[in-house]
Design a protein around this motif. Structure first.
Motif, PDB file in Angstrom:
ATOM      1  N   ARG A  17       0.507  -0.894   0.097  1.00  0.00           N
ATOM      2  CA  ARG A  17       0.320   0.185  -0.147  1.00  0.00           C
ATOM      3  C   ARG A  17       1.194   0.901   0.256  1.00  0.00           C
ATOM      4  N   ASP A  21      10.437   3.930   2.436  1.00  0.00           N
ATOM      5  CA  ASP A  21      10.639   5.918   2.395  1.00  0.00           C
ATOM      6  C   ASP A  21      11.499   5.793   3.534  1.00  0.00           C
ATOM      7  N   GLN A  24      10.483   8.972   6.126  1.00  0.00           N
ATOM      8  CA  GLN A  24       9.455   8.349   6.697  1.00  0.00           C
ATOM      9  C   GLN A  24      10.243   6.931   8.278  1.00  0.00           C
ATOM     10  N   ASP A  72       8.114  19.566   3.144  1.00  0.00           N
ATOM     11  CA  ASP A  72       7.238  19.642   1.821  1.00  0.00           C
ATOM     12  C   ASP A  72       5.708  18.894   1.716  1.00  0.00           C
ATOM     13  N   VAL A  73       5.478  19.585   0.294  1.00  0.00           N
ATOM     14  CA  VAL A  73       3.572  19.039   0.388  1.00  0.00           C
ATOM     15  C   VAL A  73       4.126  17.039  -0.073  1.00  0.00           C
ATOM     16  N   ARG A  75       4.706  13.986   1.425  1.00  0.00           N
ATOM     17  CA  ARG A  75       5.653  13.652   1.861  1.00  0.00           C
ATOM     18  C   ARG A  75       5.617  12.483   2.248  1.00  0.00           C
ATOM     19  N   GLU A 146      -1.427  20.160  10.165  1.00  0.00           N
ATOM     20  CA  GLU A 146      -1.543  21.552   8.493  1.00  0.00           C
ATOM     21  C   GLU A 146      -0.582  22.862   9.748  1.00  0.00           C
ATOM     22  N   ASN A 177       4.344  22.561   6.538  1.00  0.00           N
ATOM     23  CA  ASN A 177       5.473  22.438   6.041  1.00  0.00           C
ATOM     24  C   ASN A 177       6.450  23.790   6.511  1.00  0.00           C
ATOM     25  N   ARG A 219      -0.311   9.791  -7.836  1.00  0.00           N
ATOM     26  CA  ARG A 219      -2.024   9.845  -8.421  1.00  0.00           C
ATOM     27  C   ARG A 219      -1.834   9.845  -9.876  1.00  0.00           C
ATOM     28  N   ARG A 270      -1.375  23.315  -0.989  1.00  0.00           N
ATOM     29  CA  ARG A 270      -0.384  22.368  -1.093  1.00  0.00           C
ATOM     30  C   ARG A 270       0.556  22.502  -2.295  1.00  0.00           C
TER      31      ARG A 270
HETATM   32  N1  LIG Z   1       5.536   5.932   1.400  1.00  0.00           N
HETATM   33  C1  LIG Z   1       4.480   6.117   0.569  1.00  0.00           C
HETATM   34  N2  LIG Z   1       4.137   5.552  -0.360  1.00  0.00           N
HETATM   35  C2  LIG Z   1       2.922   5.944  -1.309  1.00  0.00           C
HETATM   36  N3  LIG Z   1       2.129   6.895  -0.895  1.00  0.00           N
HETATM   37  C3  LIG Z   1       2.206   7.570   0.659  1.00  0.00           C
HETATM   38  C4  LIG Z   1       3.680   7.136   1.345  1.00  0.00           C
HETATM   39  N4  LIG Z   1       3.628   8.412   1.532  1.00  0.00           N
HETATM   40  C5  LIG Z   1       2.196   9.045   1.652  1.00  0.00           C
HETATM   41  N5  LIG Z   1       2.046   8.767   0.784  1.00  0.00           N
HETATM   42  C6  LIG Z   1       0.164   9.176   0.350  1.00  0.00           C
HETATM   43  O1  LIG Z   1       0.563  10.302   0.120  1.00  0.00           O
HETATM   44  C7  LIG Z   1      -0.619  11.003   0.575  1.00  0.00           C
HETATM   45  C8  LIG Z   1       0.340  12.500   0.742  1.00  0.00           C
HETATM   46  O2  LIG Z   1       0.745  11.721   2.116  1.00  0.00           O
HETATM   47  P1  LIG Z   1       0.192  12.258   3.270  1.00  0.00           P
HETATM   48  O3  LIG Z   1      -1.397  13.337   3.013  1.00  0.00           O
HETATM   49  O4  LIG Z   1       0.448  12.407   4.391  1.00  0.00           O
HETATM   50  O5  LIG Z   1       1.437  14.070   2.976  1.00  0.00           O
HETATM   51  P2  LIG Z   1       1.902  15.719   3.817  1.00  0.00           P
HETATM   52  O6  LIG Z   1       3.553  15.336   3.777  1.00  0.00           O
HETATM   53  O7  LIG Z   1       0.914  15.362   4.956  1.00  0.00           O
HETATM   54  O8  LIG Z   1       1.455  16.432   2.698  1.00  0.00           O
HETATM   55  P3  LIG Z   1       1.318  18.256   2.950  1.00  0.00           P
HETATM   56  O9  LIG Z   1       1.789  19.085   3.940  1.00  0.00           O
HETATM   57  O10 LIG Z   1       0.475  18.590   1.557  1.00  0.00           O
HETATM   58  O11 LIG Z   1       0.175  17.893   4.194  1.00  0.00           O
HETATM   59  C9  LIG Z   1      -0.663  10.242   0.822  1.00  0.00           C
HETATM   60  O12 LIG Z   1      -2.843   9.854   0.190  1.00  0.00           O
HETATM   61  C10 LIG Z   1      -0.738   9.200   2.193  1.00  0.00           C
HETATM   62  O13 LIG Z   1      -1.109   7.872   1.590  1.00  0.00           O
END
Ligand SMILES: Nc1ncnc2c1ncn2[C@@H]1O[C@H](COP(=O)(O)OP(=O)(O)OP(=O)(O)O)[C@@H](O)[C@H]1O
Ligand SMILES: [Mg+2]
Length: 375
Positions: A17, A21, A24, A72-73, A75, A146, A177, A219, A270
């Motif tokens: 799924r 990373d 992460q 950044d967005v 991530r 956020e 961010n 996506r 974003r």
């Molecule tokens: N390692 C991964 N593999 C695949 N999909 C991932 C991974 N990490 C995150 N995603 C997916 O990427 C999308 C963005 O993740 P997320 O919303 O957590 O980002 P964010 O860092 O909070 O960004 P923002 O700063 O824009 O809020 C989500 O749909 C999440 O499920």
């Protein structure tokens, strides 16, 4: 014992799924550390050694060090925070969007003040501390999604509020961010805000989650991003692309400062901006404006790109400058358009420069262009 966050993360990995990373995983490990501390936190009824262990000044329980996750967005900050949150089923906790939390805080402080005026509660008590007191009875963990500071009323409240939360033992995790030092940048009366930044650095672990990949971009892999013609079906597809990339229905307006002017961006969310073609190319905008957009956004949506014949020569020239600028900065484009790229300038109206625009645009719509990672 519930599963650790790393266990859950690994299970998601094995199930395919999510993609592996390392950045992460490091943050997941830090969150696990906090989860372990939270799980050993004494229950209300417990007294004695454990309780004293957690005690701060004046008998209040000092909060475990929370986590300030910035990057950044796309991530994975929110994803990790949500996994962490759900891995603590027995803990009294709240996960809330930062704006909603602040709205609620302002309202509750107002309610406390009203009670003070009516003599229902002691009028000398600090309403902010009383709010923290209330919150302590409700939760031990507060997750704020956020986090950002743009508003002076928030800026002036945050220091006192967080201080009170920490001294009442509430652990705080935020995603944002913005690194702490850049919060409320250029904000009004920023000096009064600086102690809050010190407080964050003192009482929270600041961690950067900035892997290579913006997972939202993924996506859009393999999807058409130049949608022609402009009809109901393509407008719908445009909305879907917007939502998939921003996780919001509509962005908010934004003003980019350019050479002492303010350039309006009708919708932004974003790291993505959205303009009608006219807002981009029928206004008197030039290279500096487009450059500011390229610096502020990783993707630009353009609604209703027309065929640019002789009557739209000015628009065509600006469109050329726009595409050159976006190309040089590796910005992504999504558009609805009256024509496919090769039909944007009818025979006889396009010049040499426009031939370059067409060629660049074609490259910009490719999957390689989309999946390219910034360095
Ligand atoms: N390692 C991964 N593999 C695949 N999909 C991932 C991974 N990490 C995150 N995603 C997916 O990427 C999308 C963005 O993740 P997320 O919303 O957590 O980002 P964010 O860092 O909070 O960004 P923002 O700063 O824009 O809020 C989500 O749909 C999440 O499920
Ligand atoms: Mg997020």
């Amino acid at each position: 014992m519930g599963r650790s966050l790393l266990d859950i993360y690994d299970a998601e990995l094995r199930a395919g799924r999510i993609a592996a990373d390392a950045a992460q995983q490091a943050v997941a490990q830090q969150l696990d550390g906090l989860a372990a501390v939270l799980k050993t936190r004494p229950k209300k009824s417990e007294t004695g050694r454990l309780r004293r262990l957690f005690s701060g000044r004046s008998g209040e329980r000092a909060a475990p060090r929370g986590l300030y996750i910035w990057g950044d967005v796309g991530r994975g900050k929110t994803m990790l925070m949500d996994l962490f949150f759900s891995a603590l089923p027995d803990l009294p906790k709240r996960r809330i969007h930062f704006h909603a939390f602040m709205q609620d805080a302002h309202m509750r402080i107002q309610a406390i003040r009203d009670k003070q005026r009516q003599g229902e509660v002691w009028e000398d008590a600090d309403p902010v501390r009383m709010l923290a007191e209330e919150l302590r009875r409700e939760i031990a963990l507060l997750c704020l999604d956020e986090f950002q500071v743009v508003d002076i009323t928030d800026a002036m409240l945050l220091g006192r509020l967080f201080e009170a939360l920490f001294s009442h033992g509430i652990a705080v995790v935020v995603t944002t961010n913005t690194p702490p030092r850049d919060l409320y940048h250029d904000g009004l009366n920023r000096n009064a805000f600086l102690p809050f930044i010190d407080l964050i650095e003192e009482r929270m672990d600041v961690t950067c989650l900035n892997g290579e990949t913006d997972y939202r971009i993924g996506r859009l892999r393999g999807r058409e991003v130049w949608l022609t013609p402009i009809d109901a079906e393509n407008r719908r597809r445009m909305e879907r692309l917007w939502q998939d990339l921003t996780d919001t229905r509509r962005g908010g307006p934004l003003y980019l400062p350019v050479k002492g002017r303010q350039v309006e961006v009708p919708q932004a969310a974003r790291g993505v901006a959205r303009f009608g073609f006219d807002e981009l190319c029928a206004r008197p905008l030039g290279p500096a404006d487009y450059l500011a957009m390229a610096a502020a956004f990783h993707t630009i949506f353009i609604d209703a790109v027309p065929v640019m014949g002789a009557a739209l020569a000015n628009e065509r020239r600006r469109f050329t400058i726009l595409i050159d600028t976006l190309y040089d900065n590796h910005i992504r484009i999504v558009a609805t358009s009256a024509a496919p790229i090769t039909g944007l300038a009818p025979r006889g109206t396009g010049d040499q420069a426009f031939a370059r625009t067409v060629s660049r645009l074609q490259e910009m719509l490719s999957d390689q262009w989309w999946m390219h990672e910034e360095d």
